[in-house]
Design a protein around this motif. Structure first.
Motif, PDB file in Angstrom:
ATOM      1  N   VAL A 148       8.348  17.975  39.481  1.00  0.00           N
ATOM      2  CA  VAL A 148       9.534  17.830  40.324  1.00  0.00           C
ATOM      3  C   VAL A 148      10.367  19.112  40.279  1.00  0.00           C
ATOM      4  O   VAL A 148      10.828  19.613  41.305  1.00  0.00           O
ATOM      5  CB  VAL A 148      10.383  16.628  39.871  1.00  0.00           C
ATOM      6  N   ARG A 149      10.553  19.648  39.079  1.00  0.00           N
ATOM      7  CA  ARG A 149      11.355  20.866  38.929  1.00  0.00           C
ATOM      8  C   ARG A 149      10.704  22.043  39.642  1.00  0.00           C
ATOM      9  O   ARG A 149      11.378  22.845  40.305  1.00  0.00           O
ATOM     10  CB  ARG A 149      11.536  21.167  37.438  1.00  0.00           C
ATOM     11  N   LEU A 150       9.381  22.162  39.543  1.00  0.00           N
ATOM     12  CA  LEU A 150       8.673  23.251  40.224  1.00  0.00           C
ATOM     13  C   LEU A 150       8.845  23.126  41.737  1.00  0.00           C
ATOM     14  O   LEU A 150       9.138  24.120  42.430  1.00  0.00           O
ATOM     15  CB  LEU A 150       7.194  23.227  39.857  1.00  0.00           C
ATOM     16  N   ALA A 151       8.652  21.928  42.263  1.00  0.00           N
ATOM     17  CA  ALA A 151       8.817  21.721  43.702  1.00  0.00           C
ATOM     18  C   ALA A 151      10.232  22.057  44.144  1.00  0.00           C
ATOM     19  O   ALA A 151      10.450  22.654  45.206  1.00  0.00           O
ATOM     20  CB  ALA A 151       8.479  20.271  44.051  1.00  0.00           C
ATOM     21  N   GLU A 152      11.196  21.722  43.320  1.00  0.00           N
ATOM     22  CA  GLU A 152      12.589  21.993  43.670  1.00  0.00           C
ATOM     23  C   GLU A 152      12.865  23.488  43.758  1.00  0.00           C
ATOM     24  O   GLU A 152      13.576  23.955  44.654  1.00  0.00           O
ATOM     25  CB  GLU A 152      13.494  21.351  42.619  1.00  0.00           C
ATOM     26  N   THR A 153      12.294  24.266  42.842  1.00  0.00           N
ATOM     27  CA  THR A 153      12.513  25.713  42.885  1.00  0.00           C
ATOM     28  C   THR A 153      11.831  26.361  44.083  1.00  0.00           C
ATOM     29  O   THR A 153      12.262  27.428  44.542  1.00  0.00           O
ATOM     30  CB  THR A 153      11.997  26.376  41.598  1.00  0.00           C
ATOM     31  N   LEU A 154      10.775  25.737  44.594  1.00  0.00           N
ATOM     32  CA  LEU A 154      10.028  26.327  45.710  1.00  0.00           C
ATOM     33  C   LEU A 154      10.634  25.997  47.074  1.00  0.00           C
ATOM     34  O   LEU A 154      10.663  26.862  47.965  1.00  0.00           O
ATOM     35  CB  LEU A 154       8.570  25.860  45.662  1.00  0.00           C
ATOM     36  N   THR A 214      11.380  18.617  48.760  1.00  0.00           N
ATOM     37  CA  THR A 214      11.002  18.567  47.346  1.00  0.00           C
ATOM     38  C   THR A 214      10.213  17.301  47.046  1.00  0.00           C
ATOM     39  O   THR A 214       9.228  17.318  46.294  1.00  0.00           O
ATOM     40  CB  THR A 214      12.263  18.616  46.460  1.00  0.00           C
ATOM     41  N   THR A 215      10.643  16.193  47.642  1.00  0.00           N
ATOM     42  CA  THR A 215       9.917  14.931  47.485  1.00  0.00           C
ATOM     43  C   THR A 215       8.484  15.066  47.983  1.00  0.00           C
ATOM     44  O   THR A 215       7.524  14.620  47.332  1.00  0.00           O
ATOM     45  CB  THR A 215      10.632  13.804  48.256  1.00  0.00           C
ATOM     46  N   LEU A 253       5.986  25.805  32.967  1.00  0.00           N
ATOM     47  CA  LEU A 253       6.135  24.482  32.380  1.00  0.00           C
ATOM     48  C   LEU A 253       5.253  23.443  33.062  1.00  0.00           C
ATOM     49  O   LEU A 253       4.827  22.466  32.441  1.00  0.00           O
ATOM     50  CB  LEU A 253       7.605  24.046  32.456  1.00  0.00           C
ATOM     51  N   ALA A 254       4.983  23.657  34.351  1.00  0.00           N
ATOM     52  CA  ALA A 254       4.177  22.691  35.105  1.00  0.00           C
ATOM     53  C   ALA A 254       2.684  22.972  35.008  1.00  0.00           C
ATOM     54  O   ALA A 254       1.881  22.183  35.525  1.00  0.00           O
ATOM     55  CB  ALA A 254       4.598  22.688  36.568  1.00  0.00           C
ATOM     56  N   LEU A 255       2.294  24.063  34.363  1.00  0.00           N
ATOM     57  CA  LEU A 255       0.872  24.433  34.299  1.00  0.00           C
ATOM     58  C   LEU A 255      -0.019  23.324  33.744  1.00  0.00           C
ATOM     59  O   LEU A 255      -1.122  23.108  34.254  1.00  0.00           O
ATOM     60  CB  LEU A 255       0.697  25.708  33.473  1.00  0.00           C
ATOM     61  N   PRO A 256       0.399  22.607  32.691  1.00  0.00           N
ATOM     62  CA  PRO A 256      -0.487  21.536  32.184  1.00  0.00           C
ATOM     63  C   PRO A 256      -0.862  20.515  33.254  1.00  0.00           C
ATOM     64  O   PRO A 256      -2.016  20.092  33.335  1.00  0.00           O
ATOM     65  CB  PRO A 256       0.355  20.910  31.068  1.00  0.00           C
ATOM     66  N   ALA A 257       0.119  20.118  34.084  1.00  0.00           N
ATOM     67  CA  ALA A 257      -0.181  19.140  35.127  1.00  0.00           C
ATOM     68  C   ALA A 257      -0.969  19.770  36.265  1.00  0.00           C
ATOM     69  O   ALA A 257      -1.909  19.169  36.793  1.00  0.00           O
ATOM     70  CB  ALA A 257       1.114  18.543  35.667  1.00  0.00           C
ATOM     71  N   LEU A 258      -0.611  21.002  36.657  1.00  0.00           N
ATOM     72  CA  LEU A 258      -1.323  21.671  37.742  1.00  0.00           C
ATOM     73  C   LEU A 258      -2.770  21.949  37.354  1.00  0.00           C
ATOM     74  O   LEU A 258      -3.686  21.781  38.151  1.00  0.00           O
ATOM     75  CB  LEU A 258      -0.617  22.987  38.095  1.00  0.00           C
TER      76      LEU A 258
END
Length: 595
Positions: free
Chosen positions: A261-267, A278-279, A395-400
């Motif tokens: 969510v945080r990564l999408a928000e920054t993009l 972002t959603t 921070l999002a790398l594990p999920a990506l």
């Protein structure tokens, strides 16, 4: 009396939930151990794959009674909700009668197989009847839980009537032997359709209808119905479903999904309708790990809905946005829908997943355009700096990385689909342990995943007899002949197929539609010169759109259940996004015609 039966039912459900969770944990350990032995020591357990299949069938049998109520029952209750009080009670009795009949088919059909089937599994050394016998216990447990629940609700008379009707319906094929001129699959479809209208659980409607079809020329007696159902469940590929469900659940509770969510928000948070965008982007990123649109709909409804409303979105528009973006999860890999399609059509999973990436990207672009045009929110956040974006991405790398590893491993043949799913579950379990989650939270994630997997597995199995009768009645040949009258070309096939899917998706669960229509439509498409992978992707995209259409609209119902927004309001608010998804489907059809 009601309080006692309610406590007994709750105790039994907790016990079954624990057993289902234990089976899923053991199944994961078995597959992971075999993968480790194969890749590290070039060896493995003899019969590990067959043992895993038997354990999966047992998991389905144990978890199936838990799907009597709630979303996992896959009930079509839109018609029943519109009925007046007495008719609604009558419909409830009829729905329970379908469950009683389905339980009796499992109980007596499975018992006949147990007594008649001989032989020993050459790899496991166990009697073959065990794999079929677990469904006998499942049928008995369905009956027990149904009785306990209705007694606890004070519906004794309704229970007695449903038991009597179900028992009488079970005896019909033994005393009635009509020889109609119409195909038996048509009577099965009508009986199953009546069950859906009465709001019977979809798997129970399929089982009961298959049994009733015997009286109208159906070629599957009760033991053969159970045997066909077990055969449908007994595919190693299907083990990927509980593992992917578990991976998605663990990803959410570990907090890793929040980093997406945080990564999408920054993009995209700084753009027009930044929160809505972002959603959407979060749904795209989350798709690479969960594979379940329902899981993402529940996640989005609890995570984004309050924030969307606080930023000026009407409740129905916020819920509609979440439901529409959740469609992507069963298109962008890993996708449970593609696993189902591959299981029933023997299409290769890897190319289907690659096609899902392309289709999912196109659908996301169309949804982004619709959000830009119709979203009411104009406020946006401050543009993130490059450092903030890099930190969020790190921070999002594990999920990506999870989604990339899974798809790459399958596409390049490094691991099988089931092994990739098991590795995904193990990876997310490690993330959850690293987040220092309590044992109770981990257990609940495993239990919910096991129960959901059992409901899906039961649907797959119970669709088997229906699919068999469709094949016996040569429905695929009839469709092919009809297409030939329209010219037999690719255009006619694609238009007719999508029309059939659009109509069927209105009243069929997405998984059931894939299981029933995929094997019928694919040969027709191939004979017309259409690439089977492209056609498979179109089938999944078409049917996933029905997560937003009345009356079934499972994504709308899930979001409505979490947010308490009426489904009717959500169905109206989702129309712009539904139009955008239909545009993406039209583009995919055009691409298939041009290539």
């Amino acid at each position: 009396m009601a309080g006692v039966t309610a406590r007994i039912a709750a105790w039994l459900e907790r016990g079954l939930g624990f057993l289902a969770a234990s089976l899923l944990a053991a199944l994961l350990a078995l597959v992971l151990t075999n993968v480790g032995l194969r890749y590290l020591f070039h060896t493995g357990f003899v019969g590990a794959e067959e043992l895993a299949i038997w354990m999966h069938v047992t998991l389905i049998a144990v978890g199936a009674p838990l799907a009597l109520n709630g979303p996992l029952a896959m009930r079509l209750d839109v018609f029943v909700r519109s009925l007046p009080g007495r008719l609604r009670v009558a419909a409830g009795i009829g729905a329970d009668a379908y469950s009683v009949l389905a339980a009796l088919v499992l109980l007596f059909g499975g018992a006949e197989i147990m007594t008649a089937l001989g032989g020993i599994s050459p790899t496991l050394g166990l009697p073959e009847w065990i794999r079929f016998g677990v469904l006998v216990g499942s049928g008995l447990l369905v009956l027990i839980l149904l009785v306990l629940r209705r007694l606890s609700e004070g519906r004794t008379l309704a229970l007695l009537l449903s038991l009597a009707i179900g028992a009488a319906a079970h005896a019909i094929p033994m005393i009635v032997a009509a020889e109609p001129s119409l195909p038996a699959s048509l009577f099965l479809a009508l009986a199953a359709g009546l069950g859906l209208v009465l709001s019977a659980p979809l798997p129970h409607a399929f089982l009961a209808a298959a049994h009733l079809a015997i009286a109208f020329g159906g070629s599957l007696p009760a033991p053969a119905i159970v045997s066909t159902a077990v055969t449908g469940m007994s595919k190693f590929l299907l083990l990927a479903i509980p593992f992917f469900l578990l991976a998605g659940a663990l990803l959410t509770i570990s907090g890793t999904a929040g980093r997406l969510v945080r990564l999408a928000e920054t993009l995209v948070g700084h753009r027009r309708a930044g929160l809505a965008q972002t959603t959407l982007l979060t749904s795209v990123l989350f798709s690479g790990a969960s594979g379940s649109s329902v899981a993402n709909a529940a996640f989005g409804a609890s995570t984004f809905y309050p924030e969307l409303v606080r930023n000026g979105y009407a409740p129905e528009r916020a819920g509609a946005l979440i439901a529409a973006t959740s469609v992507l999860d069963n298109v962008i890999p890993p996708s449970i829908a593609f696993l189902l399609l591959a299981a029933v059509t023997n299409l290769p999973v890897g190319p289907l997943l690659v096609g899902g990436f392309v289709a999912g990207g196109l659908m996301a672009l169309c949804l982004a355009a619709a959000i830009h045009l119709v979203a009411g929110e104009t406020r946006s956040k401050k543009r993130a700096t490059g450092a903030e974006r890099r930190r969020a991405a790190l921070l999002a790398l594990p999920a990506l990385g999870l989604g990339v590893i899974v798809v790459a491993g399958i596409r390049f043949g490094i691991v099988t689909t089931t092994e990739a799913a098991a590795l995904a579950a193990a990876y997310t379990l490690a993330l959850a342990v690293a987040a220092r989650l309590k044992t109770a939270a981990l257990y609940e994630a495993v239990r919910q995943s096991a129960t959901a997997a059992a409901a899906i597995g039961l649907l797959i199995g119970t669709a088997g007899p229906f699919a068999f009768l469709l094949a016996v009645d040569d429905v695929a040949g009839l469709v092919s002949q009809f297409v030939s009258t329209l010219g037999g070309g690719a255009v006619a096939v694609l238009l007719l197929s999508n029309l059939v899917l659009l109509v069927a998706g209105l009243v069929l669960d997405i998984g059931a539609a894939i299981l029933l229509l995929g094997p019928i439509l694919l040969p027709v498409a191939v004979s017309a010169g259409i690439d089977p992978i492209q056609f498979g992707v179109i089938v999944v995209v078409n049917l996933m759109i029905h997560g937003l259409t009345p009356p079934l609209g499972i994504l709308i119902l899930v979001v409505g259940g979490v947010t308490c927004v009426p489904a009717s309001a959500l169905f109206r608010a989702v129309l712009p996004y539904l139009a955008a998804l239909l545009v993406s489907l039209s583009i995919l059809i055009a691409i298939a015609l041009l290539t």
